[in-house]
Design a protein around this motif. Structure first.
Motif, mmCIF file in Angstrom:
data_model
loop_
_atom_site.group_PDB
_atom_site.id
_atom_site.type_symbol
_atom_site.label_atom_id
_atom_site.label_comp_id
_atom_site.label_asym_id
_atom_site.label_seq_id
_atom_site.Cartn_x
_atom_site.Cartn_y
_atom_site.Cartn_z
ATOM 1 N N THR A 166 0.734 -1.132 0.130
ATOM 2 C CA THR A 166 0.097 -0.289 -0.115
ATOM 3 C C THR A 166 1.005 1.544 -0.129
ATOM 4 O OG1 THR A 166 -1.843 -1.404 1.433
ATOM 5 C CG2 THR A 166 -2.012 1.243 1.093
ATOM 6 N N ARG A 175 -3.314 2.809 -5.879
ATOM 7 C CA ARG A 175 -3.970 3.212 -4.958
ATOM 8 C C ARG A 175 -4.318 0.987 -4.906
ATOM 9 N NH1 ARG A 175 -9.935 4.882 -4.197
ATOM 10 N NH2 ARG A 175 -10.656 4.090 -2.408
ATOM 11 N N VAL A 177 -6.549 -1.409 -3.042
ATOM 12 C CA VAL A 177 -8.231 -1.835 -3.127
ATOM 13 C C VAL A 177 -8.398 -2.968 -2.640
ATOM 14 C CG1 VAL A 177 -9.007 0.519 -3.993
ATOM 15 C CG2 VAL A 177 -8.571 -2.576 -4.704
ATOM 16 N N ASP A 181 -12.884 -1.710 1.392
ATOM 17 C CA ASP A 181 -13.073 -0.154 0.672
ATOM 18 C C ASP A 181 -14.534 -0.479 -0.626
ATOM 19 O OD1 ASP A 181 -10.825 0.681 1.694
ATOM 20 O OD2 ASP A 181 -9.466 -0.702 0.235
#
Length: 598
Positions: A166, A175, A177, A181
């Motif tokens: 991350t 990003r 996820v 999320d």
């Protein structure tokens, strides 16, 4: 369905053809396709252009794979503008979204703004010129916008891996996820649609996405896999576990050239072992080693995932190869961080040293030991199989390049020429010393390398002495490509009529005080010059981020004379220093290479 409002497509760095969409003022239709859906049938009418908003498509003709098309690219424009039938079949390789611009919408837009036609013509001309400039078709790595991370075997993902990735993805502008999320529960149709739309919106906005699988939630995991361009399998170093059901499902969705393997070590070991067993059970496109908590390893992995990995490509050139460690060390001293190495002939040997983690100075020391002190390429033999005795070189390579390629900490390849099939091969597995030996088997000078399966391999320079095409096929991103060139035309003051035949040469062996033959290049020199001649004749079709360093050896240097290695090493460092001291723009390949430098 009409096109939703979003950031201007042209501003997202997409094909100029995307500008047509904005000028068409809503005359487009958004289509969603599931993996396996056919977008275009070969032979059909070219009545529309498609623009990939999210996803990936495979192009084939008669069952033969031709290309892949990803986010930001257009599909079908040639048939659309020429009026010819579609020449290939286009299938969704993952769940995808395209914008369809019909003939009617295009004609209406052109009537409203005549400048559209010239915009399109200019773009098509540029694309055709780029394609025509390439001397040969070149495979490219799959475009990657979405990657799904899954565990190896039935164990959970290694502890701490997701937080480390991350942070690395955030540093790279991407990003990570997770199921938590997601804006909805993907277990029902409504929730699934919301999650798919959410992921596609992230992708359309330019984000590189790493989706973390949840083995306990099959709906989320399967959805993520269907949305992904690649799958990353991660496991702890050690014995390779049996394939899990999740891995089998992932391998059904994503073919081998869209799979990666990460082997995570508790700490960086002095020597890696056991990788071959992992690769036997998990066929992947590329594998990576990383140490837990090592920021540089996570950043390197993410550079591969996001198409920014920095490669070093080393050309062949006999003793001139001593320049490579100087160039490499000069770039390392300036802050460049390399992620993958590959080369031809002596270039493969030098890149093997880089992949082993050796510094330029250490390789320079070993060069002296191998080629000057131990005379690895100085012993003539009875010319039955070759001019030089290969046995000393083999012993030196086994001593200095031990282990298997797959156990190297950095990805590596050596290019050789397969005389069994008359093809070029990139050796990426097996004993490291054998790969170097095969890549450097100069025809006539050294015997070919014969593999256990009956393949005869010789110097890679016979087909490609500057193997950047191989590097392009393995990864996107910038590369440093180093080759050797003679400065200007060289004349040879040799009276051909005076070249002696066998008899005079044999007599001179027993009576060296007779008439001297004319000074002319020897057999070794002629062979080496022949290998470099093709490189000089071919016009490089480099990528926009490739920095080509043309090294001109100092006067007096010779292809087979290793005694000048120290001077060549220094020349390599000076070459880098001079190049980086010059002013260059942000678009210059040098800027791309040095972008990660502190």
């Amino acid at each position: 369905m009409q096109t939703p409002k979003s950031a201007p497509l042209a501003a997202q760095g997409l094909s100029p053809l995307f500008d047509v969409i904005g000028l068409a003022q809503g005359g487009t239709e958004q289509l969603s396709l599931r993996r396996g859906d056919v977008l275009i049938e070969q032979g059909s009418e070219g009545d529309a252009i498609y623009f990939v908003e999210a996803g990936r498509f495979s192009v084939d003709r008669g069952g033969t794979a031709l290309a892949e098309i990803g986010t930001g690219e257009s599909i079908g424009e040639i048939a659309f503008f020429t009026g010819m039938p579609r020449t290939a079949r286009v299938v969704a390789a993952r769940d995808s979204v395209v914008l369809k611009l019909s003939r009617t919408a295009y004609d209406t837009a052109c009537a409203r703004d005549p400048g559209i036609a010239s915009l399109v013509a200019r773009d098509l001309a540029n694309r055709l010129a780029t394609t025509s400039a390439r001397a040969r078709a070149e495979p490219r790595p799959p475009q990657t916008r979405v990657v799904t991370l899954i565990p190896a075997g039935d164990e959970p993902l290694p502890h701490g891996l997701v937080p480390a990735l991350t942070e690395a993805m955030e540093r790279a502008g991407g990003r990570v996820v997770t199921r938590a999320d997601a804006p909805a529960d993907p277990s029902d149709g409504t929730g699934r649609g919301a999650v798919v739309g959410w992921l596609q919106d992230l992708e359309r906005n330019g984000a590189q996405i790493l989706a973390v699988a949840d083995p306990a939630n099959r709906d989320w995991t399967d959805l993520a896999l269907r949305q992904s361009d690649q799958v990353l399998v991660a496991g702890h170093a050690g014995p390779a576990p049996a394939l899990s059901e999740l891995e089998r499902r992932a391998f059904e969705v994503l073919p081998q050239d869209h799979r990666r393997l990460l082997i995570l070590h508790h700490e960086r070991p002095r020597r890696v072992t056991g990788t071959a067993a992992w690769l036997e059970t998990r066929p992947v496109f590329m594998h990576h080693h990383a140490a837990a908590g090592a920021t540089e390893d996570m950043d390197r992995l993410v550079r591969f995932l996001t198409g920014r990995a920095l490669g070093y490509v080393a050309g062949g050139g006999g003793a001139f190869g001593a320049i490579h460690p100087g160039v490499y060390q000069g770039l390392r001293d300036a802050g460049a961080t390399f992620d993958i190495f590959g080369g031809t002939s002596v270039g493969s040997a030098m890149c093997a040293g880089f992949a082993l983690g050796l510094s330029g100075e250490e390789i320079e020391t070993r060069t002296h030991e191998m080629f000057v002190k131990n005379k690895a390429l100085n012993r003539l033999t009875v010319p039955r199989y070759s001019i030089l005795d290969h046995t000393v070189l083999d012993r030196e390579l086994q001593r200095h390049a031990p282990g298997l390629i797959e156990d190297l900490w950095y990805p590596f390849f050596a290019v050789a020429t397969d005389l069994s099939s008359n093809t070029q091969v990139a050796i990426r597995r097996g004993p490291l010393w054998q790969a170097i030996r095969a890549s450097a088997a100069i025809p006539g000078v050294l015997p070919p390398f014969y593999t256990e399966d009956g393949t005869m391999l010789v110097d890679g320079g016979s087909m490609d002495n500057m193997p950047y095409h191989t590097m392009h096929a393995l990864k996107a991103g910038p590369n440093v490509i180093v080759s050797f060139e003679r400065e200007g035309r060289q004349s040879f003051d040799v009276d051909y009529k005076r070249l002696p035949g066998r008899g005079p040469l044999l007599r001179r062996l027993v009576w060296p005080f007779g008439k001297r033959p004319p000074r002319a290049p020897g057999a070794l020199s002629v062979v080496m010059r022949s290998l470099l001649a093709r490189q000089a004749a071919d016009r490089p079709d480099l990528g926009p981020l490739d920095w080509h360093i043309r090294a001109v050896p100092p006067k007096g240097a010779n292809f087979m004379d290793w005694t000048n290695h120290a001077d060549l090493y220094a020349a390599g460092k000076a070459l880098v220093a001079d190049a980086l001291a010059e002013d260059y723009s942000p678009d210059d390949p040098r800027a791309a290479v040095m972008r990660g430098a502190g």
